[in-house]
Design an enzyme around this catalytic site. Structure first.
Site, PDB file in Angstrom:
ATOM      1  N   GLY A  21       0.808  -1.219   0.000  1.00 20.99           N
ATOM      2  CA  GLY A  21       0.000   0.000   0.000  1.00 20.99           C
ATOM      3  C   GLY A  21       0.837   1.263   0.000  1.00 20.99           C
ATOM      4  O   GLY A  21       1.665   1.492  -0.887  1.00 20.99           O
ATOM      5  N   TYR A 154      -7.506   1.819  18.103  1.00 18.83           N
ATOM      6  CA  TYR A 154      -6.569   2.269  17.071  1.00 18.83           C
ATOM      7  C   TYR A 154      -6.085   3.688  17.379  1.00 18.83           C
ATOM      8  O   TYR A 154      -4.883   3.981  17.306  1.00 18.83           O
ATOM      9  CB  TYR A 154      -7.258   2.226  15.712  1.00 18.83           C
ATOM     10  CG  TYR A 154      -6.416   2.694  14.552  1.00 18.83           C
ATOM     11  CD1 TYR A 154      -5.463   1.859  13.974  1.00 18.83           C
ATOM     12  CD2 TYR A 154      -6.589   3.974  14.004  1.00 18.83           C
ATOM     13  CE1 TYR A 154      -4.700   2.280  12.891  1.00 18.83           C
ATOM     14  CE2 TYR A 154      -5.828   4.394  12.925  1.00 18.83           C
ATOM     15  CZ  TYR A 154      -4.890   3.552  12.379  1.00 18.83           C
ATOM     16  OH  TYR A 154      -4.139   3.972  11.303  1.00 18.83           O
TER      17      TYR A 154
END
Length: 258
Positions: A21, A154
């Site tokens: 990515g 997160y």
């Protein structure tokens, strides 16, 4: 200062950990500015593919390395010789409310996002300290600053990451090692495909930035190249936002769950 070359990285050895990515774009961007690349990833095929992209510009090698394996990572680092630039992109996320998290999910997100960074720095920073120079760059997130339902764990890891990097900047600065973060906003990658597949969710995220769209992976590269070299020689302990203005205008969306 030779301003015509201040963004060039000729003669520098850059190691990128996490080469899929955005990481693959960073690898190519660093190589295009003259850096020699070593691509490390838990998936050796991903590392090899990134190195192949880099080799069009500059010499590049690849190897398998898992940031959760501290001893193995230290062994890899010891075999690479001098490293001038370390870029850390490896991270994971489980999008769900905090009270729905399992203990295993919590450990997985915290382990990769925080312990993995700790292991990587422990493996590579001592060599930089010994030589008196180096640049460490880790990808944080807009979630280090602003959160939404389903992003709590997160966000906590990314905020913790930034504070860890700031402490490292303070501790390693006297030895000539700079430590910074790049904080992306929402980026078009395979990991966000699920969000973009939901038209309302994807459009809402686009509309929450000042630019009214998602970022493309290659739009993160300039920030990393800048922090890697002489152009940022007096920049350390910073978090560079590449978020299309998201945090400036306080974008927020409550995503669907289930």
């Amino acid at each position: 200062m030779d301003y015509s070359t201040m963004f060039r990285l000729d003669g520098k050895h850059a190691v990128v950990i996490g080469c899929g990515g955005i990481g693959a774009e960073i690898v190519e961007g660093l190589a295009a500015q003259g850096a020699r690349l070593t691509c490390l990833d838990a998936n050796e095929e991903v590392a090899r593919a990134a190195a192949a992209r880099a080799s069009a510009y500059s010499p590049a090698d690849s190897a398998r390395a898992d940031v959760l394996d501290a001893d193995g990572l230290a062994t890899v680092a010891a075999g690479l010789g001098e490293v001038d630039v370390l870029v850390l992109t490896a991270a994971t996320n489980v999008r769900k409310p905090v009270l729905d998290y399992t203990a295993d999910e919590f450990e997985r997100v915290v382990g990769l996002n925080l312990r993995g960074t700790f292991n990587a720095v422990r493996a590579f920073a001592p060599g930089m300290v010994a030589r008196g120079s180096g640049s460490i760059i880790a990808l944080s997130s807009i979630r280090a600053l602003t959160v939404e339902p389903g992003q709590g764990v997160y966000a906590a890891t990314k905020a913790g990451l930034v504070q860890l990097l700031r402490a490292l900047a303070a501790e390693l600065g006297p030895q000539g090692v700079r430590v910074n973060a790049v904080a992306p906003g929402v980026v078009e990658t395979p990991l966000t495909e699920q969000i973009r597949a939901d038209e309302a969710w994807g459009r809402a995220y686009a509309d929450k930035s000042a630019l009214g769209r998602w970022a493309r992976p290659e739009e993160l590269v300039g920030a990393v190249v800048y922090l890697a070299g002489d152009a940022a020689s007096f920049v350390t302990g910073s978090q560079l936002l590449v978020d299309g203005g998201w945090t400036a205008i306080d974008g927020r969306f409550t995503p669907p769950f289930g």
